[in-house]
Design a protein around this motif. Structure first.
Motif, PDB file in Angstrom:
ATOM      1  N   TYR A 146       0.829  -1.205   0.000  1.00 46.68           N
ATOM      2  CA  TYR A 146       0.000   0.000   0.000  1.00 46.68           C
ATOM      3  C   TYR A 146       0.868   1.262   0.000  1.00 46.68           C
ATOM      4  O   TYR A 146       0.616   2.210  -0.753  1.00 46.68           O
ATOM      5  N   LEU A 147       1.916   1.261   0.811  1.00 44.56           N
ATOM      6  CA  LEU A 147       2.795   2.428   0.873  1.00 44.56           C
ATOM      7  C   LEU A 147       3.557   2.611  -0.436  1.00 44.56           C
ATOM      8  O   LEU A 147       3.777   3.748  -0.882  1.00 44.56           O
ATOM      9  N   ALA A 148       3.953   1.505  -1.060  1.00 41.43           N
ATOM     10  CA  ALA A 148       4.645   1.603  -2.350  1.00 41.43           C
ATOM     11  C   ALA A 148       3.716   2.170  -3.420  1.00 41.43           C
ATOM     12  O   ALA A 148       4.120   3.005  -4.240  1.00 41.43           O
ATOM     13  N   GLY A 172       3.459   5.807  -3.355  1.00 41.53           N
ATOM     14  CA  GLY A 172       4.674   6.523  -3.722  1.00 41.53           C
ATOM     15  C   GLY A 172       5.540   6.952  -2.561  1.00 41.53           C
ATOM     16  O   GLY A 172       6.394   7.833  -2.717  1.00 41.53           O
ATOM     17  N   LEU A 173       5.382   6.318  -1.408  1.00 42.58           N
ATOM     18  CA  LEU A 173       6.187   6.666  -0.241  1.00 42.58           C
ATOM     19  C   LEU A 173       7.483   5.858  -0.220  1.00 42.58           C
ATOM     20  O   LEU A 173       7.601   4.809  -0.870  1.00 42.58           O
ATOM     21  N   ASP A 174       8.459   6.328   0.514  1.00 42.67           N
ATOM     22  CA  ASP A 174       9.771   5.693   0.609  1.00 42.67           C
ATOM     23  C   ASP A 174       9.623   4.238   1.050  1.00 42.67           C
ATOM     24  O   ASP A 174       8.960   3.959   2.058  1.00 42.67           O
ATOM     25  N   ALA A 233      -8.678   6.241   5.606  1.00 44.12           N
ATOM     26  CA  ALA A 233      -9.586   7.235   5.034  1.00 44.12           C
ATOM     27  C   ALA A 233      -8.854   8.496   4.588  1.00 44.12           C
ATOM     28  O   ALA A 233      -9.407   9.293   3.818  1.00 44.12           O
ATOM     29  N   LEU A 234      -7.622   8.689   5.032  1.00 47.65           N
ATOM     30  CA  LEU A 234      -6.838   9.878   4.703  1.00 47.65           C
ATOM     31  C   LEU A 234      -5.659   9.517   3.816  1.00 47.65           C
ATOM     32  O   LEU A 234      -5.179   8.378   3.853  1.00 47.65           O
ATOM     33  N   PRO A 235      -5.157  10.466   3.013  1.00 44.81           N
ATOM     34  CA  PRO A 235      -3.933  10.201   2.240  1.00 44.81           C
ATOM     35  C   PRO A 235      -2.769   9.950   3.207  1.00 44.81           C
ATOM     36  O   PRO A 235      -2.556  10.722   4.149  1.00 44.81           O
TER      37      PRO A 235
END
Length: 410
Positions: free
Chosen positions: A246-248, A251-253, A304-306
């Motif tokens: 999900y984090l990938a 676009g997160l580190d 629910a939030l970015p």
């Protein structure tokens, strides 16, 4: 007498159980780090990988009662050492995988078999037998807390090796860590020399395994706890399997996923110790329901939030505090209701429900992602079921407190 003085004679047993638990759980919780590179490299889908993790959870859950029953016949030491060898074999097979079958057998079947012999149900049973009832819940919280440290080591180490040398080297590093499970299991097995307390006239310690199973499922408090435990497995395995992906996608580190799993592990320690302490003082089953409710609220808030690095780490801290705190509460409730002889087996029966939920969280989350292209439906289902299970658990615990086993129901 201080807690340290009470525990001093059994410290090698408790330290061994803690180290075994921290490695078995920490390595397992960090396998999601390798999902993206492994699936791309050997040409399998995300749902293939999550199917292997789902099978791992099913094997763990359905073999847990058997492993618990076998400890009565063969002792804890032999079961835990054999389980440690299964873990090493499973990780080795995964590290050398070139297709789906190796991932399924190694990461699914073998590691699942190992967890039934080395993870929370067995470690909590060892801790419960090693200490007096007056400090049992607190000590199980301490062992569970120490057992939570594995993710602090394995997740960052796995990510560093994965990024620097590839996923195969990362899994090879996990194999090296798993080798320490063998001496840890050996020392924890010293609990076999500690005699069980003399059973009371109505204690199911005087009965066979079959009668103990019948008594457990005739106890309404146990049945409700077992049903709510389904939600626990679904939420936690969904996170450990799918949060890195999900984090990938967001676009997160990539290192953030390892840091978050490490954050979960760190706050796990605090939460486990707190709920072990709290279970010595308040209704264990009501505390369990409260954990499920607050977890569900945290899931709803986060997804629910970015996501941002700050909210992700905060989410990891909240979930970590509420993570393995269920361990001492469930183990303590089972020991209170049914005694120590069959504790590992009966706790394993409840854990089967937990692992059915884990199957749904791992595989169902992967299927929904493959079909819908997002995790939105998956987390909404997790929140809804978590709130329902938690509310039912709290209400039943307060309306009908758990009581001792009734042998006449067998």
């Amino acid at each position: 007498m201080s807690l340290v003085q009470v525990l001093r004679p059994t410290l090698p047993i408790l330290i061994g159980a803690s180290l075994m638990l921290t490695l078995s759980m920490g390595l397992r919780q960090s396998l999601g780090i390798f999902m993206q590179p492994l699936t791309h490299d050997i040409g399998i889908s995300v749902s293939d990988f999550t199917l292997a993790i789902a099978v791992q959870n099913l094997a763990w859950g359905f073999l847990q009662p058997l492993a618990g029953a076998l400890t009565v016949r063969y002792g804890f030491r032999s079961i835990m050492v054999i389980g440690s060898l299964f873990y090493i074999a499973g990780l080795t097979l995964m590290a050398g995988a070139h297709g789906f079958l190796s991932v399924m057998i190694g990461g699914g079947v073998l590691i699942g078999m190992s967890l039934a012999c080395t993870a929370a149900a067995i470690a909590m049973s060892v801790a419960a037998r090693a200490v007096p009832a007056t400090v049992r819940s607190t000590v199980m919280g301490l062992v569970s807390g120490a057992g939570s440290l594995g993710a602090l080591l394995s997740a960052p180490l796995g990510q560093i090796l994965n990024e620097g040398y590839g996923w195969r080297v990362g899994l090879a590093g996990f194999v090296v860590l798993a080798l320490a499970m063998i001496p840890a299991a050996w020392f924890a097995g010293g609990v076999d020399k500690i005699p069980l307390p003399k059973p009371a006239s109505d204690d199911i310690g005087n009965t066979s395994a079959g009668v103990a199973v019948k008594v457990a499922f005739a106890n309404p408090s146990f049945v409700v706890m077992t049903g709510a435990y389904f939600v626990c497995g679904m939420q936690l395995v969904f996170l450990t399997t799918h949060l890195p992906s999900y984090l990938a996608i967001c676009g997160l580190d990539p290192m953030l996923s390892a840091q978050t799993l490490g954050m979960i592990g760190g706050f796990n320690v605090v939460g486990s110790i707190f709920f072990g302490w709290a279970g010595q003082r308040w209704n264990k089953l009501a505390l369990l329901g409260g954990i499920y409710i607050v977890r569900s609220i945290a899931l709803a808030w986060y997804f629910a939030l970015p996501p941002t690095p700050a909210t992700t780490l905060l989410f990891g801290a909240i979930m970590g505090f509420l993570w393995m705190g269920v361990g001492p509460l469930v183990a303590g409730a089972v020991a209170e209701m049914f005694g120590l002889k069959w504790q590992a087996m009966i706790q394993g029966l409840a854990f089967m429900s937990h692992q059915l939920g884990s199957f749904l969280g791992a595989f169902g989350g992967g299927v929904l992602y493959d079909q819908l292209g997002s995790y939105t439906m998956a987390w909404r289902i997790g929140v809804a079921l978590g709130l329902a299970g938690g509310i039912i658990q709290v209400a039943f615990a307060l309306i009908r407190p758990s009581g001792p086993p009734m042998l006449r129901t067998a």
